[in-house]
Design a protein around this motif. Sequence first.
Motif, short mmCIF file in Angstrom:
data_model
loop_
_atom_site.label_atom_id
_atom_site.label_comp_id
_atom_site.label_asym_id
_atom_site.label_seq_id
_atom_site.Cartn_x
_atom_site.Cartn_y
_atom_site.Cartn_z
N SER A 26 0.86 -1.58 0.29
CA SER A 26 0.07 -0.03 -0.04
C SER A 26 0.46 1.38 0.08
CB SER A 26 -0.91 0.06 1.17
OG SER A 26 -0.72 0.32 2.52
N THR A 27 2.11 1.38 -0.54
CA THR A 27 3.22 2.52 -0.68
C THR A 27 2.42 3.76 -1.30
OG1 THR A 27 4.70 0.55 -0.72
CG2 THR A 27 5.75 2.82 -1.03
N ALA A 28 1.92 2.82 -2.20
CA ALA A 28 1.23 4.64 -3.26
C ALA A 28 0.28 5.42 -1.86
CB ALA A 28 0.98 4.12 -4.70
N VAL A 29 -0.41 4.75 -1.72
CA VAL A 29 -1.77 5.09 -0.42
C VAL A 29 -1.48 5.72 0.47
CG1 VAL A 29 -3.69 5.03 0.59
CG2 VAL A 29 -3.51 3.89 -1.68
N ILE A 30 -0.07 5.16 1.51
CA ILE A 30 0.90 5.59 2.78
C ILE A 30 1.40 6.58 2.23
CG2 ILE A 30 2.52 5.64 3.90
CD1 ILE A 30 1.28 1.90 4.35
N GLU A 31 1.86 7.21 0.89
CA GLU A 31 3.02 8.25 0.90
C GLU A 31 1.66 9.13 0.79
OE1 GLU A 31 5.70 6.73 -1.85
OE2 GLU A 31 6.94 6.10 -0.85
N THR A 33 -0.91 10.22 0.90
CA THR A 33 -1.29 10.41 3.03
C THR A 33 -0.64 11.35 3.55
OG1 THR A 33 -3.18 8.24 3.19
CG2 THR A 33 -2.56 9.25 5.50
N TRP A 34 0.47 10.76 3.84
CA TRP A 34 2.02 10.91 4.60
C TRP A 34 2.16 12.62 3.90
CZ3 TRP A 34 0.36 11.12 9.74
CH2 TRP A 34 -0.35 9.58 9.65
N HIS A 35 2.08 12.63 2.70
CA HIS A 35 2.44 13.57 1.94
C HIS A 35 1.75 15.19 2.17
CE1 HIS A 35 6.06 13.02 -0.49
NE2 HIS A 35 5.89 11.71 -0.13
N GLY A 39 2.62 18.45 3.99
CA GLY A 39 2.23 19.80 4.03
C GLY A 39 0.97 20.29 3.74
N LYS A 40 0.44 19.80 4.65
CA LYS A 40 -0.66 20.87 5.77
C LYS A 40 -0.21 21.40 6.37
CE LYS A 40 -4.89 20.75 8.13
NZ LYS A 40 -6.81 19.20 8.03
N HIS A 41 0.84 20.90 7.38
CA HIS A 41 1.17 20.47 8.71
C HIS A 41 2.63 21.44 8.66
CE1 HIS A 41 -2.52 19.89 10.55
NE2 HIS A 41 -2.10 18.91 10.07
N GLY A 42 3.11 22.16 7.45
CA GLY A 42 4.79 22.29 7.26
C GLY A 42 5.86 20.88 7.99
N LEU A 43 5.10 19.76 7.49
CA LEU A 43 6.13 19.27 7.94
C LEU A 43 7.47 18.45 7.19
CD1 LEU A 43 3.86 17.29 10.73
CD2 LEU A 43 5.07 18.77 11.07
N ASP A 44 8.28 17.85 7.72
CA ASP A 44 9.15 16.97 7.14
C ASP A 44 8.37 15.85 6.39
OD1 ASP A 44 11.04 15.67 5.58
OD2 ASP A 44 12.91 16.07 7.32
N THR A 45 8.51 15.58 4.73
CA THR A 45 7.53 14.12 4.66
C THR A 45 8.88 12.72 5.01
OG1 THR A 45 6.44 15.43 3.27
CG2 THR A 45 6.08 12.85 2.85
N GLU A 46 9.71 12.92 4.83
CA GLU A 46 10.50 11.70 4.97
C GLU A 46 10.09 10.94 6.48
OE1 GLU A 46 10.85 9.85 2.47
OE2 GLU A 46 10.16 11.14 1.27
N ARG A 47 10.29 12.52 7.51
CA ARG A 47 10.86 11.74 9.16
C ARG A 47 9.24 11.27 8.95
NH1 ARG A 47 11.48 16.44 12.69
NH2 ARG A 47 11.71 14.50 14.44
N VAL A 48 8.03 12.27 8.84
CA VAL A 48 6.55 11.75 9.10
C VAL A 48 6.34 10.18 8.40
CG1 VAL A 48 3.97 12.04 8.92
CG2 VAL A 48 5.65 13.36 9.55
N LEU A 78 -7.76 12.08 8.27
CA LEU A 78 -6.66 11.20 7.43
C LEU A 78 -7.24 9.40 7.28
CD1 LEU A 78 -3.31 11.96 8.90
CD2 LEU A 78 -3.68 12.67 6.77
N VAL A 79 -7.69 8.97 7.93
CA VAL A 79 -8.48 7.72 8.06
C VAL A 79 -9.58 7.45 6.89
CG1 VAL A 79 -9.58 5.63 9.36
CG2 VAL A 79 -7.64 6.68 10.44
N ALA A 80 -10.49 8.10 6.89
CA ALA A 80 -11.66 8.54 5.83
C ALA A 80 -10.79 8.38 4.86
CB ALA A 80 -12.18 9.82 6.40
N GLN A 81 -9.86 9.51 4.80
CA GLN A 81 -9.11 9.91 3.52
C GLN A 81 -8.82 8.35 2.89
OE1 GLN A 81 -6.55 12.69 2.80
NE2 GLN A 81 -5.38 11.71 2.01
N GLU A 82 -7.88 7.48 3.52
CA GLU A 82 -7.32 6.22 2.98
C GLU A 82 -8.83 5.08 3.36
OE1 GLU A 82 -3.29 5.98 5.57
OE2 GLU A 82 -5.11 6.08 7.00
N VAL A 83 -9.51 5.25 3.45
CA VAL A 83 -10.61 3.82 3.06
C VAL A 83 -11.04 4.09 1.93
CG1 VAL A 83 -13.19 3.36 3.83
CG2 VAL A 83 -11.39 4.24 5.73
N VAL A 84 -10.98 5.62 1.07
CA VAL A 84 -11.87 5.43 0.21
C VAL A 84 -10.80 5.48 -1.29
CG1 VAL A 84 -13.59 6.35 0.60
CG2 VAL A 84 -12.16 8.14 0.05
#
Length: 219
Positions: A26-31, A33-35, A39-48, A78-84
Amino acid sequence: MMERFMPTAVSAAALLFDMDGTLIDSTAVIERTWHSFAGKHGLDTERVLAFSHGRRTEETVAAFAPTGVDIAAEARRLVAQEVVDTEGIVAVPGAAELLASLPRESWALVTSAGRELAEARMGAAGLPVPPVVISADDVTAGKPSPEGYLAAADRLGVLPHDTIVFEDAEAGVLAARASGALTVIVGSCAVRATEGLDRVADLRGVRAASTDGRLLVRY
């Protein structure tokens, strides 16, 4: 101790599987989601992303969300986003064949995803959902706590040390080892927690035969 790569055969009462990275890719979905979260919170995506592997969504949100963010609400979003969002989800090679060979009462799913998300992803990958599923909804402490694996063994009516756990992420490996189960790494995770453990690239070389209520597992 060096990791062993020689074929082996082990007798066990049951098999316990992590989901993401172990049974499904599920790599594509996980990436995605966390991207979006980073992005929304100005965080380091790779760390997340690195932290999120094997952990419940709410725990990752809590670890990185800026002060003032409603952790529970953001995790639900985020979970609601992932479910669909199931585009790109596929079974790990060999997963379908291995699960089809197992009696339904001899294996369980232990995942950091919630039940609804787990069912959506397993369905998208064309994999069956077993009678025993321990999801993020069923534990008070997620991986690396062994709670999920201990609960799965209990539900199956077997002893934790008489199970084999297949895992792909550090948090899950720590949980599996703490439960007392024999732990097999699926994929390339290589951290201190994986030292001395057996490893398979995917599930194509894993075979299980049921005899007298037990499984003889070869990999």
